[in-house]
Write a protein that holds these residues in place. Structure first.
Motif, PDB file in Angstrom:
ATOM      1  N   ALA A  80       7.193   8.044  -4.524  1.00 46.48           N
ATOM      2  CA  ALA A  80       8.168   7.271  -3.743  1.00 46.48           C
ATOM      3  C   ALA A  80       9.573   7.589  -4.243  1.00 46.48           C
ATOM      4  O   ALA A  80       9.783   7.873  -5.422  1.00 46.48           O
ATOM      5  CB  ALA A  80       7.886   5.780  -3.882  1.00 46.48           C
ATOM      6  N   PRO A  84      -1.289  -3.378   1.744  1.00 49.14           N
ATOM      7  CA  PRO A  84      -2.140  -3.178   0.576  1.00 49.14           C
ATOM      8  C   PRO A  84      -3.626  -3.187   0.926  1.00 49.14           C
ATOM      9  O   PRO A  84      -4.042  -3.684   1.978  1.00 49.14           O
ATOM     10  CB  PRO A  84      -1.787  -4.375  -0.320  1.00 49.14           C
ATOM     11  CG  PRO A  84      -1.343  -5.436   0.638  1.00 49.14           C
ATOM     12  CD  PRO A  84      -0.663  -4.713   1.766  1.00 49.14           C
ATOM     13  N   ALA A  93       1.552   7.677   3.416  1.00 51.44           N
ATOM     14  CA  ALA A  93       1.860   7.029   2.147  1.00 51.44           C
ATOM     15  C   ALA A  93       2.660   5.745   2.364  1.00 51.44           C
ATOM     16  O   ALA A  93       2.426   4.728   1.694  1.00 51.44           O
ATOM     17  CB  ALA A  93       2.634   7.992   1.249  1.00 51.44           C
ATOM     18  N   ARG A 137       9.353   4.509   4.154  1.00 51.72           N
ATOM     19  CA  ARG A 137       9.291   3.058   4.322  1.00 51.72           C
ATOM     20  C   ARG A 137      10.613   2.512   4.859  1.00 51.72           C
ATOM     21  O   ARG A 137      10.634   1.609   5.707  1.00 51.72           O
ATOM     22  CB  ARG A 137       8.942   2.384   2.995  1.00 51.72           C
ATOM     23  CG  ARG A 137       7.543   2.705   2.491  1.00 51.72           C
ATOM     24  CD  ARG A 137       7.361   2.221   1.061  1.00 51.72           C
ATOM     25  NE  ARG A 137       8.244   2.951   0.154  1.00 51.72           N
ATOM     26  CZ  ARG A 137       8.337   2.695  -1.149  1.00 51.72           C
ATOM     27  NH1 ARG A 137       7.619   1.718  -1.670  1.00 51.72           N
ATOM     28  NH2 ARG A 137       9.136   3.407  -1.918  1.00 51.72           N
ATOM     29  N   GLN A 149       0.341   2.979   3.555  1.00 51.43           N
ATOM     30  CA  GLN A 149      -0.537   2.495   2.497  1.00 51.43           C
ATOM     31  C   GLN A 149       0.215   1.672   1.461  1.00 51.43           C
ATOM     32  O   GLN A 149      -0.360   0.772   0.838  1.00 51.43           O
ATOM     33  CB  GLN A 149      -1.248   3.681   1.823  1.00 51.43           C
ATOM     34  CG  GLN A 149      -2.291   4.337   2.703  1.00 51.43           C
ATOM     35  CD  GLN A 149      -3.143   5.352   1.960  1.00 51.43           C
ATOM     36  OE1 GLN A 149      -3.589   6.320   2.525  1.00 51.43           O
ATOM     37  NE2 GLN A 149      -3.391   5.130   0.687  1.00 51.43           N
ATOM     38  N   ARG A 150       1.490   1.964   1.264  1.00 54.21           N
ATOM     39  CA  ARG A 150       2.271   1.179   0.315  1.00 54.21           C
ATOM     40  C   ARG A 150       2.728  -0.143   0.913  1.00 54.21           C
ATOM     41  O   ARG A 150       2.861  -1.138   0.199  1.00 54.21           O
ATOM     42  CB  ARG A 150       3.479   1.984  -0.159  1.00 54.21           C
ATOM     43  CG  ARG A 150       3.116   3.152  -1.081  1.00 54.21           C
ATOM     44  CD  ARG A 150       4.360   3.759  -1.707  1.00 54.21           C
ATOM     45  NE  ARG A 150       4.016   4.782  -2.694  1.00 54.21           N
ATOM     46  CZ  ARG A 150       4.158   6.088  -2.509  1.00 54.21           C
ATOM     47  NH1 ARG A 150       4.650   6.533  -1.365  1.00 54.21           N
ATOM     48  NH2 ARG A 150       3.824   6.948  -3.450  1.00 54.21           N
TER      49      ARG A 150
END
Length: 238
Positions: free
Chosen positions: A213, A131, A124, A18, A127-128
């Motif tokens: 994470a 939402p 991932a 991220r 998707q984080r």
């Protein structure tokens, strides 16, 4: 050779996906806000630093994105050419040349992300950040694209090599393009059918367990860098 994930222990490999996405967004915003040679020179140093942090080289990234070179190189010539006197406007060519260079350094940073981020972590991260069902759809789509496109490129190259080994060079260019395109499409459809069957056989998880994470000191520094890039785009400093 194309830009692809390479396992390693570089600083970029240890970053949260991220955070790396935020750095990309900040860098792109800064690159499109600061279009002067001075601003692009500073961003070039940062782009090279991102490539180094991912354990790669500028030559490796440039070769991986070589498909974009013809467009980036020809664009300034086309922009500067005119149908009448003076026949070529240097200011237009320079402006478009800076834009092409801006795209090139953004691709360097994107290549650093791809080289240092597994497909699973990219999914991932999406998707984080997004939402709900939209994030899950984007995550699945991105993971399939990252896995499917390299295979498609490899099969197109295989079809082209097979054509050349059968004296395909004697055919006209349109005929060679048609044969390779048809072979590539047939193989893509066959692979898509096998992929759908494999997903059904493995009971594709719509909402799988994501990798844990991670956020450490290095991620905090990278987040500050991303924030600084965004602020530099909002507050002109060149």
């Amino acid at each position: 050779m194309t830009v692809a994930y390479v396992p390693g222990e570089s600083p970029a490999h240890r970053l949260d996906a991220r955070v790396k996405l935020l750095v990309q967004v900040g860098f792109a915003a800064a690159a499109y806000a600061h279009t002067t040679p001075r601003g692009l020179a500073v961003l070039t140093i940062l782009a090279v630093g991102c490539v180094w942090a991912a354990g790669g080289t500028v030559h490796e990234m440039a070769w991986g994105f070589r498909w974009a070179a013809p467009v980036l190189l020809v664009a300034p010539i086309v922009a500067g050419a005119t149908l009448g006197t003076p026949w070529f406007r240097l200011e237009r060519a320079l402006s478009t040349g800076l834009a092409s260079y801006r795209v090139a350094i953004v691709l360097l940073v994107a290549g650093a992300y791809v080289r240092s981020t597994p497909v699973r972590e990219s999914r991932a991260a999406i998707q984080r950040l997004v939402p709900g069902r939209a994030g899950r759809s984007l995550g699945i789509g991105i993971s399939l694209v990252f896995r499917f496109l390299p295979l498609l490129r490899r099969e197109l190259a295989s079809a082209r090599n097979a054509l050349h080994s059968r004296c395909g060079d004697a055919r006209s260019l349109p005929e060679r393009m048609r044969i390779v395109a048809v072979a590539g499409l047939n193989r893509a459809f066959d692979r898509a059918d096998r992929l759908a069957l494999a997903l059904n056989a493995r009971c594709l998880a719509w909402n799988p367990t994501l990798p844990p994470a991670k956020f450490g000191r290095l991620d905090a520094l990278a987040t500050l860098l991303a924030a600084g890039l965004v602020l530099s785009a909002l507050l002109p400093w060149v």
